[in-house]
Write a protein that holds these residues in place. Structure first.
Motif, PDB file in Angstrom:
ATOM      1  N   UNK A 107     -10.768 -45.887  35.885  1.00  0.00           N
ATOM      2  CA  UNK A 107     -11.238 -47.067  34.675  1.00  0.00           C
ATOM      3  C   UNK A 107     -11.180 -45.979  33.561  1.00  0.00           C
ATOM      4  N   UNK A 108     -10.570 -46.652  32.409  1.00  0.00           N
ATOM      5  CA  UNK A 108     -10.400 -45.934  31.298  1.00  0.00           C
ATOM      6  C   UNK A 108     -11.284 -46.631  29.991  1.00  0.00           C
ATOM      7  N   UNK A 138      -3.040 -36.622  28.929  1.00  0.00           N
ATOM      8  CA  UNK A 138      -3.303 -35.617  30.155  1.00  0.00           C
ATOM      9  C   UNK A 138      -4.455 -36.453  30.952  1.00  0.00           C
ATOM     10  N   UNK A 139      -5.107 -36.995  30.595  1.00  0.00           N
ATOM     11  CA  UNK A 139      -6.486 -37.714  31.200  1.00  0.00           C
ATOM     12  C   UNK A 139      -5.644 -38.972  32.398  1.00  0.00           C
ATOM     13  N   UNK A 140      -4.736 -39.610  31.601  1.00  0.00           N
ATOM     14  CA  UNK A 140      -3.970 -40.619  32.157  1.00  0.00           C
ATOM     15  C   UNK A 140      -3.108 -39.956  33.269  1.00  0.00           C
ATOM     16  N   UNK A 141      -2.413 -39.100  32.953  1.00  0.00           N
ATOM     17  CA  UNK A 141      -1.503 -38.561  33.706  1.00  0.00           C
ATOM     18  C   UNK A 141      -2.045 -37.718  34.983  1.00  0.00           C
ATOM     19  N   UNK A 142      -3.189 -37.127  34.826  1.00  0.00           N
ATOM     20  CA  UNK A 142      -3.720 -36.230  35.963  1.00  0.00           C
ATOM     21  C   UNK A 142      -4.496 -37.322  36.836  1.00  0.00           C
ATOM     22  N   UNK A 177      -0.328 -51.805  31.505  1.00  0.00           N
ATOM     23  CA  UNK A 177       0.827 -51.820  32.524  1.00  0.00           C
ATOM     24  C   UNK A 177       0.782 -50.855  33.668  1.00  0.00           C
ATOM     25  N   UNK A 178      -0.128 -49.907  33.584  1.00  0.00           N
ATOM     26  CA  UNK A 178      -0.251 -48.829  34.688  1.00  0.00           C
ATOM     27  C   UNK A 178      -1.078 -49.157  35.902  1.00  0.00           C
TER      28      UNK A 178
END
Ligand SMILES: NC(=O)c1ccc[n+]([C@@H]2O[C@H](COP(=O)([O-])OP(=O)(O)OC[C@H]3O[C@@H](n4cnc5c(N)ncnc54)[C@H](OP(=O)(O)O)[C@@H]3O)[C@@H](O)[C@H]2O)c1
Length: 320
Positions: free
Chosen positions: A242-243, A226-230, A252-253
């Motif tokens: 930044x993750x 969810x954190x990535x998608x949002x 690759x994102x």
């Protein structure tokens, strides 16, 4: 003699033992610090959980080869008790923060003198011990996301050890912050100047409502899908996300992956250069290290169980 906490095998927190070892002796350029507080970080339990085992582990075991068990404790604060040959600028009795360091779940820890930062006089031991790993990760994430004053930043996991530091560093920079957290942590986030929202289904809409001006950047300390998608949906430029948690999908994102794993930027120089500033911010009260709970050294397993439960708000620390 000194006590040290060690896993006796890979597994859950019940594998942690407290054992007696010789008090370390410093070599050239090293010091021994009597630990007053050691930070507890999720990596500590991940390291002995077996999560990082290679896929061919069974084959290795069959061949009699075992992964080395990790030492625990990657940040701490304490008092210098012995200095090795060639050490200058540090004296016995100095109160210091030690980072980077290993094996800090102990009464005494050996460290290179280059890992010492003077502890600000008014900073309590627990806060000094839990400051650096979370705080430098937060600082690195904010830098990687390229945040400037006046921008709006979404922080996923805003009530965690790293998240709380991220929120405060962003506010110091003059950014507006929307932070995800469980509802029980929203008052704390409001006190720190952020707009809290709960994570879970509908998050994109809640963030849009909290930040109608739009979101310029995001810091992901949660590591969820969810954190990535949002973040990808709300932040126009993926390079401004930044993750701090790696995952196959994150590669690759085009987002910034920071940390010590393969394909992540460790930011070693930036983190080292920010240590003094972070100590100054904590010492002056400009950023707060929120302590969830303190445990004694022989309660390390309980400390890890609390961390694994997800119920801690802020830093867990060990006070030997
Ligand atoms: N890359 C690096 O250099 C680096 C450095 C330090 C840590 N890390 C990693 O970063 C992660 C966070 O570390 P930490 O020390 O901040 O951990 P922490 O103190 O345990 O905090 C984790 C936070 O995640 C929140 N959370 C739980 N479920 C969530 C969800 N579904 N969505 C959003 N947030 C959720 C929790 O908030 P609520 O309680 O409000 O639910 C909790 O406060 C860990 O995986 C750690 O291993 C990486």
């Amino acid at each position: 003699m000194a006590r040290i906490v060690r896993p006796r095998t890979f597994g859950s927190p019940d594998v942690l033992d407290i054992v007696e070892v010789e008090t370390p002796t410093p070599g050239p350029g090293e010091v021994v610090v009597e630990v007053r507080a050691a930070g507890v970080n999720p990596l500590d339990w991940k390291l002995y959980s077996g999560a990082f085992h290679e896929v061919d582990d069974d084959e290795k075991e069959a061949a009699g080869l075992r992964e080395a068990l990790p030492s625990l404790g990657m940040d701490c604060a304490g008092v210098v008790v012995t200095t090795g040959p060639g050490v200058t600028g540090v004296s016995v009795g100095d109160e210091v923060i030690v980072y980077p360091v290993t094996a800090a779940y102990a009464d005494y820890v050996l460290a290179p003198v280059t890992s010492l930062i003077p502890k600000p006089a008014g900073l309590p031991w627990a806060e000094a011990g839990g400051l650096m790993l979370a705080g430098l990760t937060a600082a690195h994430a904010v830098q990687a996301a390229g945040v400037r004053a006046g921008e709006t930043v979404l922080v996923h996991g805003g009530s965690g050890g790293v998240g709380l530091m991220t929120v405060q560093l962003l506010r110091q920079l003059g950014a507006q912050v929307v932070a995800t957290a469980a509802a029980r942590n929203h008052d704390l986030l409001r006190d720190l100047g952020a707009t809290p929202v709960v994570y879970g289904p509908g998050l994109t809409d809640r963030v849009r409502a909290a930040a109608p001006q739009g979101v310029d950047a995001a810091v992901d300390t949660a590591g969820t899908e969810e954190a990535l998608d949002v973040s990808l949906e709300l932040v126009a430029d993926p390079a401004r996300i930044a993750s701090i948690v790696g995952s196959d999908r994150r590669f690759g994102t085009g987002i910034k992956l920071i940390g010590y794993g393969p394909g992540q930027d460790a930011g070693t120089q930036y983190r080292a250069s920010f240590r003094g500033r972070l100590a100054q911010l904590a010492g002056s009260g400009a950023v707060r290290v929120v302590i969830a709970e303190s445990f004694s050294l022989d309660q390390a397993a309980r400390a890890h169980e609390l961390g694994l439960s997800g119920q801690a708000t802020g830093k867990i620390v060990l006070l030997p």
